[in-house]
Design a protein around this motif. Structure first.
Motif, PDB file in Angstrom:
ATOM      1  N   THR A 541      55.127-113.098 -69.057  1.00 42.44           N
ATOM      2  CA  THR A 541      53.890-113.223 -68.292  1.00 42.44           C
ATOM      3  C   THR A 541      53.016-112.002 -68.542  1.00 42.44           C
ATOM      4  OG1 THR A 541      54.974-114.506 -66.549  1.00 42.44           O
ATOM      5  CG2 THR A 541      52.881-113.451 -65.988  1.00 42.44           C
ATOM      6  N   ILE A 542      51.874-112.215 -69.177  1.00 42.05           N
ATOM      7  CA  ILE A 542      50.951-111.138 -69.514  1.00 42.05           C
ATOM      8  C   ILE A 542      49.855-111.069 -68.463  1.00 42.05           C
ATOM      9  CG2 ILE A 542      49.414-110.187 -71.259  1.00 42.05           C
ATOM     10  CD1 ILE A 542      52.343-110.359 -72.117  1.00 42.05           C
ATOM     11  N   VAL A 543      49.586-109.879 -67.963  1.00 39.94           N
ATOM     12  CA  VAL A 543      48.558-109.664 -66.951  1.00 39.94           C
ATOM     13  C   VAL A 543      47.443-108.825 -67.572  1.00 39.94           C
ATOM     14  CG1 VAL A 543      48.023-108.720 -64.682  1.00 39.94           C
ATOM     15  CG2 VAL A 543      50.261-109.775 -65.103  1.00 39.94           C
ATOM     16  N   TYR A 544      46.222-109.335 -67.507  1.00 40.67           N
ATOM     17  CA  TYR A 544      45.054-108.621 -68.022  1.00 40.67           C
ATOM     18  C   TYR A 544      44.302-107.990 -66.853  1.00 40.67           C
ATOM     19  CZ  TYR A 544      45.813-110.802 -72.556  1.00 40.67           C
ATOM     20  OH  TYR A 544      46.361-111.188 -73.759  1.00 40.67           O
ATOM     21  N   ALA A 545      44.104-106.679 -66.933  1.00 42.67           N
ATOM     22  CA  ALA A 545      43.492-105.936 -65.839  1.00 42.67           C
ATOM     23  C   ALA A 545      41.979-106.154 -65.804  1.00 42.67           C
ATOM     24  CB  ALA A 545      43.797-104.453 -66.001  1.00 42.67           C
ATOM     25  N   PRO A 546      41.349-105.959 -64.637  1.00 39.36           N
ATOM     26  CA  PRO A 546      39.885-106.006 -64.557  1.00 39.36           C
ATOM     27  C   PRO A 546      39.266-104.944 -65.449  1.00 39.36           C
ATOM     28  CG  PRO A 546      40.882-106.034 -62.365  1.00 39.36           C
ATOM     29  CD  PRO A 546      41.978-105.724 -63.333  1.00 39.36           C
ATOM     30  N   LYS A 547      38.136-105.258 -66.063  1.00 41.22           N
ATOM     31  CA  LYS A 547      37.478-104.308 -66.955  1.00 41.22           C
ATOM     32  C   LYS A 547      35.971-104.483 -66.885  1.00 41.22           C
ATOM     33  CE  LYS A 547      37.912-105.030 -71.382  1.00 41.22           C
ATOM     34  NZ  LYS A 547      38.493-105.264 -72.721  1.00 41.22           N
ATOM     35  N   ALA A 548      35.257-103.475 -67.379  1.00 39.86           N
ATOM     36  CA  ALA A 548      33.798-103.504 -67.406  1.00 39.86           C
ATOM     37  C   ALA A 548      33.318-102.865 -68.699  1.00 39.86           C
ATOM     38  CB  ALA A 548      33.221-102.757 -66.208  1.00 39.86           C
ATOM     39  N   LYS A 549      32.136-103.279 -69.148  1.00 45.13           N
ATOM     40  CA  LYS A 549      31.485-102.653 -70.295  1.00 45.13           C
ATOM     41  C   LYS A 549      30.612-101.518 -69.781  1.00 45.13           C
ATOM     42  CE  LYS A 549      28.169-103.497 -74.035  1.00 45.13           C
ATOM     43  NZ  LYS A 549      27.271-104.498 -74.672  1.00 45.13           N
ATOM     44  N   VAL A 550      30.799-100.327 -70.328  1.00 43.91           N
ATOM     45  CA  VAL A 550      30.042 -99.145 -69.916  1.00 43.91           C
ATOM     46  C   VAL A 550      29.155 -98.716 -71.081  1.00 43.91           C
ATOM     47  CG1 VAL A 550      30.171 -96.760 -69.126  1.00 43.91           C
ATOM     48  CG2 VAL A 550      31.888 -98.419 -68.358  1.00 43.91           C
ATOM     49  N   THR A 551      27.869 -98.569 -70.811  1.00 36.83           N
ATOM     50  CA  THR A 551      26.899 -98.172 -71.834  1.00 36.83           C
ATOM     51  C   THR A 551      26.210 -96.894 -71.403  1.00 36.83           C
ATOM     52  OG1 THR A 551      26.507-100.499 -72.386  1.00 36.83           O
ATOM     53  CG2 THR A 551      24.911 -98.897 -73.186  1.00 36.83           C
ATOM     54  N   ASP A 552      26.349 -95.847 -72.200  1.00 35.36           N
ATOM     55  CA  ASP A 552      25.646 -94.586 -71.959  1.00 35.36           C
ATOM     56  C   ASP A 552      24.384 -94.557 -72.807  1.00 35.36           C
ATOM     57  OD1 ASP A 552      27.753 -93.697 -70.368  1.00 35.36           O
ATOM     58  OD2 ASP A 552      28.789 -92.795 -72.058  1.00 35.36           O
ATOM     59  N   SER A 553      23.256 -94.306 -72.171  1.00 37.77           N
ATOM     60  CA  SER A 553      21.983 -94.158 -72.877  1.00 37.77           C
ATOM     61  C   SER A 553      21.367 -92.840 -72.423  1.00 37.77           C
ATOM     62  CB  SER A 553      21.051 -95.334 -72.579  1.00 37.77           C
ATOM     63  OG  SER A 553      21.635 -96.557 -72.995  1.00 37.77           O
ATOM     64  N   ASN A 554      21.708 -91.776 -73.132  1.00 39.40           N
ATOM     65  CA  ASN A 554      21.312 -90.434 -72.715  1.00 39.40           C
ATOM     66  C   ASN A 554      20.233 -89.873 -73.636  1.00 39.40           C
ATOM     67  OD1 ASN A 554      23.361 -90.703 -70.863  1.00 39.40           O
ATOM     68  ND2 ASN A 554      24.802 -89.399 -71.962  1.00 39.40           N
ATOM     69  N   SER A 555      19.330 -89.117 -73.029  1.00 39.89           N
ATOM     70  CA  SER A 555      18.309 -88.402 -73.783  1.00 39.89           C
ATOM     71  C   SER A 555      18.546 -86.904 -73.649  1.00 39.89           C
ATOM     72  CB  SER A 555      16.908 -88.753 -73.274  1.00 39.89           C
ATOM     73  OG  SER A 555      16.631 -90.128 -73.469  1.00 39.89           O
ATOM     74  N   GLN A 556      18.157 -86.165 -74.660  1.00 44.74           N
ATOM     75  CA  GLN A 556      18.202 -84.709 -74.607  1.00 44.74           C
ATOM     76  C   GLN A 556      16.906 -84.146 -75.162  1.00 44.74           C
ATOM     77  OE1 GLN A 556      22.377 -84.614 -76.540  1.00 44.74           O
ATOM     78  NE2 GLN A 556      22.151 -82.580 -75.641  1.00 44.74           N
ATOM     79  N   ILE A 557      16.357 -83.186 -74.445  1.00 49.05           N
ATOM     80  CA  ILE A 557      15.209 -82.415 -74.934  1.00 49.05           C
ATOM     81  C   ILE A 557      15.713 -81.003 -75.172  1.00 49.05           C
ATOM     82  CG2 ILE A 557      12.887 -81.603 -74.428  1.00 49.05           C
ATOM     83  CD1 ILE A 557      12.612 -84.050 -72.550  1.00 49.05           C
ATOM     84  N   VAL A 558      15.638 -80.557 -76.416  1.00 46.23           N
ATOM     85  CA  VAL A 558      16.289 -79.316 -76.826  1.00 46.23           C
ATOM     86  C   VAL A 558      15.246 -78.356 -77.383  1.00 46.23           C
ATOM     87  CG1 VAL A 558      18.143 -78.326 -78.218  1.00 46.23           C
ATOM     88  CG2 VAL A 558      18.321 -80.700 -77.424  1.00 46.23           C
ATOM     89  N   LEU A 559      15.278 -77.120 -76.898  1.00 45.12           N
ATOM     90  CA  LEU A 559      14.325 -76.093 -77.336  1.00 45.12           C
ATOM     91  C   LEU A 559      15.089 -74.878 -77.846  1.00 45.12           C
ATOM     92  CD1 LEU A 559      11.440 -74.846 -77.514  1.00 45.12           C
ATOM     93  CD2 LEU A 559      11.806 -74.033 -75.155  1.00 45.12           C
ATOM     94  N   THR A 560      14.762 -74.453 -79.053  1.00 48.30           N
ATOM     95  CA  THR A 560      15.342 -73.244 -79.627  1.00 48.30           C
ATOM     96  C   THR A 560      14.248 -72.220 -79.891  1.00 48.30           C
ATOM     97  OG1 THR A 560      17.158 -74.427 -80.695  1.00 48.30           O
ATOM     98  CG2 THR A 560      16.621 -72.262 -81.578  1.00 48.30           C
ATOM     99  N   LEU A 561      14.470 -71.000 -79.449  1.00 42.65           N
ATOM    100  CA  LEU A 561      13.575 -69.878 -79.711  1.00 42.65           C
ATOM    101  C   LEU A 561      14.358 -68.815 -80.460  1.00 42.65           C
ATOM    102  CD1 LEU A 561      11.926 -69.591 -76.172  1.00 42.65           C
ATOM    103  CD2 LEU A 561      11.027 -70.789 -78.175  1.00 42.65           C
ATOM    104  N   GLY A 562      13.770 -68.268 -81.522  1.00 42.73           N
ATOM    105  CA  GLY A 562      14.516 -67.300 -82.307  1.00 42.73           C
ATOM    106  C   GLY A 562      13.627 -66.335 -83.067  1.00 42.73           C
ATOM    107  N   VAL A 563      14.277 -65.291 -83.579  1.00 45.85           N
ATOM    108  CA  VAL A 563      13.586 -64.277 -84.372  1.00 45.85           C
ATOM    109  C   VAL A 563      14.455 -63.957 -85.584  1.00 45.85           C
ATOM    110  CG1 VAL A 563      12.697 -61.918 -84.443  1.00 45.85           C
ATOM    111  CG2 VAL A 563      12.475 -63.269 -82.353  1.00 45.85           C
ATOM    112  N   ARG A 564      13.838 -63.925 -86.761  1.00 44.15           N
ATOM    113  CA  ARG A 564      14.520 -63.487 -87.976  1.00 44.15           C
ATOM    114  C   ARG A 564      13.884 -62.191 -88.465  1.00 44.15           C
ATOM    115  NH1 ARG A 564      16.556 -68.562 -91.694  1.00 44.15           N
ATOM    116  NH2 ARG A 564      17.601 -69.674 -89.998  1.00 44.15           N
ATOM    117  N   PHE A 565      14.734 -61.249 -88.820  1.00 43.99           N
ATOM    118  CA  PHE A 565      14.214 -59.919 -89.153  1.00 43.99           C
ATOM    119  C   PHE A 565      15.091 -59.230 -90.195  1.00 43.99           C
ATOM    120  CE2 PHE A 565      16.922 -59.944 -85.467  1.00 43.99           C
ATOM    121  CZ  PHE A 565      17.806 -58.895 -85.660  1.00 43.99           C
TER     122      PHE A 565
END
Length: 565
Positions: A541-565
């Motif tokens: 007897t096989i028992v299948y557990a409850p499940k759900a589909k999970v979708t991540d839709s993430n945004s990132q705003i990335v800022l880099t500041l630097g100096v080369r010398f």
């Protein structure tokens, strides 16, 4: 499920002691696409490019490309949105996080030697993974119960009521903590007064029920890198790196079930001893004028933290100015980890068959486990990457990377460094190597301004047999009980594919530079309330557990500041 799988399941239930699970090993081994804004805007396709502080965490050979010193800081704003779907039911969760992606310094030394004109070194801090995520929602109608699974293996393993209810069963018996918690919360009940066999709440054929869940995860993996590299005749750029990592992962997991016509707990007072009695249950019966009703909610807290180290080596070869080839290898990160956690079960049951004493005993209640803590070791996957890049007309760059992460080779060990063979076999059974493709492009519009775009694809780390079993014979049991059978969280999440779409702009003025990136991440996963399993007391007897589909839709705003010398 074949006989070998059934035997492995039977052995794994009482023998989960002194080990950590494959699921926790994967949780602690995950990495993100993170780095400087230029690196992220080009999809992380920098294995053959170098010249960016993020290469200290990717291809150390990239440090050899530098001809001047560099100091930079990267900030990150991350709005997150997660959707849980079961059939037509959809639930959304969102949050926004702000943090520091990385900062660091690279120093260059002009040797004046034609063979190796530059020797460079660098140090950096980088957040290489974030665990921050909220997801959850309704699971709709469910056809089974987690309590039935616990009742099945508790009966099979022969635990007595005394094992589950003595003075302090969590420490004074060898029973799994999930069995003790469920017995104390009346999620499992003896099939007859005094019996050492148990029934769950779900009465197949009569009971109807619904499920729901909520997960909140917090934490990070930080890496502190020290790299050295150089330039050999402006053709070969090499680098080696040493990384020290720290990890902190916290998870709050809730899973609840609500039923009608369920098996409710029953207490039979002792006629001779008014303070004594024995337990059983009233079966769910759809023919009753008033149905049995009940629900419970299981809340688990898990905290994993520790530190580790790794080594990296890489080269970039530039046979002509217009073409570069990059190669890099990362050893596993060797972690020393600690775990702590506990669980609480809130419950309520009602039945027209209850007398006043039973109403007082079962209507509402709450019970908790003791705190569990232990130490263990983890070896994360090896990483191998290769990349190629072309420079077109001095204005455009096109790059492509391939990376392989050997998740099937993760290893868990005890504190003394001895392998846990059973759990390492689970790792190979449940997980596989991941293929990662990264593409990037940059075009210099003017000497000061550049535009960029990128894409990254990551395959699923989960074996197809676990992710999408084609038939009952492929059903795999996933242990989640952890060290000494003291973990009581039954749920887990299986990742499918991950995609990144990225873009950005860059500005250069004399020694100063600023880069801005937008990163969109789309990941699909399967949440599973507990493992699919074959009933031990009813083989076949096989028992299948409850499940759900999970979708991540993430945004990132990335800022880099630097100096080369």
């Amino acid at each position: 499920m074949n006989k070998q799988q059934l035997l492995a399941l039977a052995l794994s239930l009482p023998a989960c002691a002194f080990a950590q699970t494959a699921v926790d090993a994967y949780s602690a081994s995950q990495l993100d696409l993170r780095g400087s804004a230029r690196f992220m805007s080009m999809g992380g396709a920098f294995t053959a490019l170098g010249g960016d502080i993020s290469t200290l965490n990717q291809n150390p050979g990239g440090i050899g490309v530098y001809r001047s010193s560099d100091i930079s800081l990267t900030l990150d704003l991350e709005p997150q949105s997660t959707k849980s779907t079961v059939g037509t039911l959809t639930d959304k969760n969102s949050q926004t996080k702000f943090g520091v992606n990385n900062f660091g310094y690279i120093g260059t030394v002009n040797t004046g030697n034609e063979t190796m004109p530059f020797f460079n070194w660098g140090v950096s801090y980088s957040k290489i993974a974030s665990f921050d995520r909220r997801y959850g929602g309704r699971l709709g109608q469910i056809g089974t119960s987690y309590t039935n699974m616990v009742a099945d293996y508790t009966t099979y393993d022969g635990y007595t009521q005394g094992d589950l209810i003595n003075d302090n069963p969590y420490f004074d018996s060898s029973a799994p903590w999930s069995s003790i918690l469920m017995f104390d919360g009346f999620g499992i009940n003896p099939t007859a007064p005094g019996a050492n066999s148990y029934a769950g709440l779900f009465n197949y054929g009569n009971t109807t029920g619904e499920g729901w869940y909520n997960i909140e995860e917090k934490g990070h993996v930080d890496e502190y890198s020290l790299n050295f590299g150089g330039n050999v005749m402006n053709i070969l750029y090499w680098g080696i790196g040493f990384g020290i990592t720290d990890i902190d992962f916290k998870q709050y997991a809730y899973y609840g079930e609500s039923f009608t016509d369920l098996n409710v707990p029953r207490f039979i007072p002792d006629a001779v001893n008014p303070d004594g009695g024995s337990y059983g249950y009233y079966p769910g019966n759809a023919d009753q004028a008033e149905p049995n009703t009940g629900d419970y909610g299981l809340t688990n807290y898990k905290h994993i933290w520790g530190s580790g180290f790794n080594f990296k080596a890489g080269v970039i070869i530039k046979p002509v100015n217009e073409f570069r080839l990059g190669l890099a290898v990362h050893t596993p990160t060797y972690y020393n980890l600690s775990y702590e956690g506990n669980a609480t079960m809130a419950f309520g049951y009602d039945s027209p068959l209850y007398n006043q004493n039973e109403v007082n005993k079962f209507n509402n209640g709450q019970t908790s486990t003791e705190w569990s803590d232990f130490d263990w070791k983890l070896q994360t996957p090896w990483r191998f990457m290769v990349g190629a890049a072309g420079v077109l007309g001095g204005k455009a760059i096109i790059s492509a990377d391939y990376e392989y992460r050997a998740y099937g080779d993760m290893k868990v060990k005890d504190w003394n460094g001895y392998n846990y063979d059973a759990y390492n076999n689970d790792v190979k059974t449940f997980y596989k190597g991941v293929n990662i493709l990264r593409l990037g492009a940059e075009y210099r519009v003017t000497p000061a301004f550049s535009i960029r775009a990128g894409y990254s694809y990551e395959s699923s780390p989960v074996q197809k047999q676990l992710l999408d079993p084609s038939n009952d014979s492929e059903v795999l049991y996933v242990p989640t009980s952890g060290a000494d059978d003291t973990e009581t969280q039954p749920s887990f999440t299986l990742d499918r594919t991950t995609n990144y779409i990225t873009c950005g702009i860059g500005y250069r003025y004399k020694y100063f530079y600023a880069d801005l990136a937008y990163v969109y991440r789309h990941r699909e996963s399967d949440y599973q309330a507990f493992t699919n399993y074959e009933e031990l007391m009813n083989p076949g007897t096989i028992v299948y557990a409850p499940k759900a589909k999970v979708t991540d839709s993430n945004s990132q705003i990335v800022l880099t500041l630097g100096v080369r010398f």
